[in-house]
Design a protein around this motif. Structure first.
Motif, PDB file in Angstrom:
ATOM      1  N   SER A  12       0.830  -1.213   0.000  1.00 58.37           N
ATOM      2  CA  SER A  12       0.000   0.000   0.000  1.00 58.37           C
ATOM      3  C   SER A  12       0.854   1.248   0.000  1.00 58.37           C
ATOM      4  O   SER A  12       1.831   1.341   0.752  1.00 58.37           O
ATOM      5  CB  SER A  12      -0.887   0.018   1.250  1.00 58.37           C
ATOM      6  OG  SER A  12      -1.598   1.243   1.318  1.00 58.37           O
ATOM      7  N   ARG A  14      -0.863   4.116   0.538  1.00 61.00           N
ATOM      8  CA  ARG A  14      -1.769   5.070   1.188  1.00 61.00           C
ATOM      9  C   ARG A  14      -1.150   5.646   2.455  1.00 61.00           C
ATOM     10  O   ARG A  14      -0.484   4.924   3.203  1.00 61.00           O
ATOM     11  CB  ARG A  14      -3.084   4.384   1.571  1.00 61.00           C
ATOM     12  CG  ARG A  14      -3.972   4.044   0.395  1.00 61.00           C
ATOM     13  CD  ARG A  14      -5.381   3.632   0.812  1.00 61.00           C
ATOM     14  NE  ARG A  14      -5.456   3.056   2.135  1.00 61.00           N
ATOM     15  CZ  ARG A  14      -5.911   3.694   3.203  1.00 61.00           C
ATOM     16  NH1 ARG A  14      -6.335   4.927   3.125  1.00 61.00           N
ATOM     17  NH2 ARG A  14      -5.963   3.088   4.359  1.00 61.00           N
ATOM     18  N   SER A  17      -1.494   3.790   6.080  1.00 56.21           N
ATOM     19  CA  SER A  17      -1.797   2.430   5.614  1.00 56.21           C
ATOM     20  C   SER A  17      -1.817   1.429   6.756  1.00 56.21           C
ATOM     21  O   SER A  17      -0.909   1.392   7.594  1.00 56.21           O
ATOM     22  CB  SER A  17      -0.722   2.019   4.593  1.00 56.21           C
ATOM     23  OG  SER A  17      -0.640   0.618   4.508  1.00 56.21           O
ATOM     24  N   SER A  18      -2.826   0.582   6.763  1.00 61.64           N
ATOM     25  CA  SER A  18      -2.869  -0.478   7.769  1.00 61.64           C
ATOM     26  C   SER A  18      -1.797  -1.530   7.501  1.00 61.64           C
ATOM     27  O   SER A  18      -1.289  -2.158   8.432  1.00 61.64           O
ATOM     28  CB  SER A  18      -4.259  -1.109   7.834  1.00 61.64           C
ATOM     29  OG  SER A  18      -4.814  -1.268   6.569  1.00 61.64           O
ATOM     30  N   TYR A  78      -7.448  -4.479  -3.164  1.00 64.25           N
ATOM     31  CA  TYR A  78      -8.203  -3.388  -3.766  1.00 64.25           C
ATOM     32  C   TYR A  78      -9.033  -3.962  -4.908  1.00 64.25           C
ATOM     33  O   TYR A  78      -8.492  -4.664  -5.780  1.00 64.25           O
ATOM     34  CB  TYR A  78      -7.273  -2.302  -4.320  1.00 64.25           C
ATOM     35  CG  TYR A  78      -6.428  -1.571  -3.292  1.00 64.25           C
ATOM     36  CD1 TYR A  78      -6.900  -1.306  -2.015  1.00 64.25           C
ATOM     37  CD2 TYR A  78      -5.151  -1.122  -3.616  1.00 64.25           C
ATOM     38  CE1 TYR A  78      -6.121  -0.619  -1.079  1.00 64.25           C
ATOM     39  CE2 TYR A  78      -4.370  -0.439  -2.694  1.00 64.25           C
ATOM     40  CZ  TYR A  78      -4.857  -0.188  -1.432  1.00 64.25           C
ATOM     41  OH  TYR A  78      -4.097   0.479  -0.518  1.00 64.25           O
ATOM     42  N   PHE A  80     -11.086  -6.346  -5.240  1.00 64.66           N
ATOM     43  CA  PHE A  80     -11.021  -7.818  -5.320  1.00 64.66           C
ATOM     44  C   PHE A  80      -9.692  -8.322  -5.868  1.00 64.66           C
ATOM     45  O   PHE A  80      -9.609  -9.469  -6.344  1.00 64.66           O
ATOM     46  CB  PHE A  80     -12.160  -8.398  -6.167  1.00 64.66           C
ATOM     47  CG  PHE A  80     -13.523  -8.317  -5.526  1.00 64.66           C
ATOM     48  CD1 PHE A  80     -13.686  -7.811  -4.247  1.00 64.66           C
ATOM     49  CD2 PHE A  80     -14.651  -8.771  -6.198  1.00 64.66           C
ATOM     50  CE1 PHE A  80     -14.934  -7.732  -3.645  1.00 64.66           C
ATOM     51  CE2 PHE A  80     -15.907  -8.703  -5.613  1.00 64.66           C
ATOM     52  CZ  PHE A  80     -16.047  -8.184  -4.338  1.00 64.66           C
ATOM     53  N   GLY A 112     -11.690  -7.784   3.705  1.00 63.63           N
ATOM     54  CA  GLY A 112     -11.852  -9.236   3.549  1.00 63.63           C
ATOM     55  C   GLY A 112     -10.476  -9.820   3.227  1.00 63.63           C
ATOM     56  O   GLY A 112      -9.814 -10.377   4.080  1.00 63.63           O
TER      57      GLY A 112
HETATM   58  C1  LIG Z   1      -9.866   1.581  -3.558  1.00 59.72           C
HETATM   59  C2  LIG Z   1     -10.112   0.563  -2.493  1.00 59.72           C
HETATM   60  C3  LIG Z   1     -10.656  -0.657  -2.836  1.00 59.72           C
HETATM   61  C4  LIG Z   1     -10.843  -1.644  -1.867  1.00 59.72           C
HETATM   62  N1  LIG Z   1     -11.316  -2.863  -2.255  1.00 59.72           N
HETATM   63  C5  LIG Z   1     -11.328  -3.865  -1.340  1.00 59.72           C
HETATM   64  C6  LIG Z   1     -11.654  -5.190  -1.736  1.00 59.72           C
HETATM   65  O1  LIG Z   1     -11.956  -5.467  -2.872  1.00 59.72           O
HETATM   66  N2  LIG Z   1     -11.602  -6.151  -0.790  1.00 59.72           N
HETATM   67  C7  LIG Z   1     -11.238  -5.911   0.507  1.00 59.72           C
HETATM   68  O2  LIG Z   1     -11.169  -6.837   1.302  1.00 59.72           O
HETATM   69  N3  LIG Z   1     -10.967  -4.651   0.915  1.00 59.72           N
HETATM   70  C8  LIG Z   1     -10.999  -3.636   0.022  1.00 59.72           C
HETATM   71  N4  LIG Z   1     -10.681  -2.362   0.406  1.00 59.72           N
HETATM   72  C9  LIG Z   1     -10.426  -2.115   1.810  1.00 59.72           C
HETATM   73  C10 LIG Z   1      -8.950  -2.182   2.104  1.00 59.72           C
HETATM   74  O3  LIG Z   1      -8.467  -3.493   1.944  1.00 59.72           O
HETATM   75  C11 LIG Z   1      -8.693  -1.726   3.512  1.00 59.72           C
HETATM   76  O4  LIG Z   1      -9.102  -0.370   3.592  1.00 59.72           O
HETATM   77  C12 LIG Z   1      -7.248  -1.843   3.899  1.00 59.72           C
HETATM   78  O5  LIG Z   1      -7.081  -1.280   5.182  1.00 59.72           O
HETATM   79  C13 LIG Z   1      -6.381  -1.114   2.921  1.00 59.72           C
HETATM   80  O6  LIG Z   1      -5.042  -1.336   3.259  1.00 59.72           O
HETATM   81  P1  LIG Z   1      -4.064  -0.098   3.452  1.00 59.72           P
HETATM   82  O7  LIG Z   1      -4.643   0.708   4.592  1.00 59.72           O
HETATM   83  O8  LIG Z   1      -2.749  -0.713   3.817  1.00 59.72           O
HETATM   84  O9  LIG Z   1      -4.038   0.653   2.171  1.00 59.72           O
HETATM   85  C14 LIG Z   1     -10.522  -1.356  -0.538  1.00 59.72           C
HETATM   86  C15 LIG Z   1     -10.007  -0.095  -0.197  1.00 59.72           C
HETATM   87  C16 LIG Z   1      -9.794   0.843  -1.158  1.00 59.72           C
HETATM   88  C17 LIG Z   1      -9.201   2.162  -0.762  1.00 59.72           C
END
Ligand SMILES: Cc1cc2nc3c(=O)[nH]c(=O)nc-3n(C[C@H](O)[C@H](O)[C@H](O)COP(=O)(O)O)c2cc1C
Length: 182
Positions: A12, A14, A17-18, A78, A80, A112
């Motif tokens: 990530s 972002r 970011s988590s 992201y 799926f 998920g």
């Molecule tokens: C653009 C976008 C699309 C996402 N699509 C999914 C997804 O398809 N499946 C899922 O489990 N989480 C989805 N998420 C949730 C992210 O997995 C979750 O926010 C996670 O914390 C993101 O990781 P990060 O904070 O390290 O970026 C999505 C988040 C974003 C911003």
């Protein structure tokens, strides 16, 4: 025994970011024998084009992977799928082979995450990485596992990350012993 070099890559870019939080939690859980380096170049990698004369950013990534005894990947999902920036980085290693027999720990942390996790497992199979079940962790509902400061403090999640890191380090040590015997 020389230090164990682990390279960590978050999928990530972002802010807050988590997955970056997961990587920092993992860094805090390993002991002094581990040299834990976080790769910061993901966002600067050019798009994969199979160039035989790749740019410096790609050579740097390949060198860092090549000198790592093991790699920790923590990736979101992201739409799926696997984040494009991470898949791009992995594609740059197909022909150069840095992941062949490389111990890899794979954490997918998302809402998920099943799709990205399964897809990354397939990709690492294609790359011939060493990624047994004990090196794999899916953290669903990851945002709920973070505290107000954005840190992973949920005890069960911290323990699960520790188990994955312990397994990765055990594999690295076992590989070293086998190399010495051979
Ligand atoms: C653009 C976008 C699309 C996402 N699509 C999914 C997804 O398809 N499946 C899922 O489990 N989480 C989805 N998420 C949730 C992210 O997995 C979750 O926010 C996670 O914390 C993101 O990781 P990060 O904070 O390290 O970026 C999505 C988040 C974003 C911003």
């Amino acid at each position: 025994m020389p230090a164990i070099n682990i390279l960590a890559i978050s999928g990530s870019l972002r802010p807050n970011s988590s997955n970056n939080a997961v990587i920092h939690a993992a860094a805090a859980l390993v002991h002094g024998e581990v040299n834990f380096v976080i790769y910061e170049g993901l966002g600067n990698l050019p798009h994969f084009n199979d160039s035989k004369d790749p740019p410096a950013e790609v050579l740097e990534l390949r060198n860092m992977l090549g000198s790592a005894d093991g790699v920790l990947i923590s990736s979101p999902e992201y739409a799926f799928g696997v984040p494009g920036v991470l898949k791009n980085a992995l594609d740059w290693t197909v022909s150069s082979g840095e992941f062949v027999n490389k111990p890899v720990a794979l954490i997918t942390a998302a809402t998920g995450g099943n799709n990205a996790h399964a897809s990354l497992l397939l990709t690492f199979t294609a790359l011939s990485a060493q990624l047994p079940p004990g090196h794999q962790l899916l953290i669903s509902f990851v945002r709920a596992k973070l505290n107000e400061s954005g840190e992973v403090k949920d005890p069960a999640t911290v323990q699960a990350i520790k188990s994955v890191m312990d397994a990765l380090i055990t594999t690295i040590k076992s590989n070293r012993e086998n190399d010495e015997v051979a």
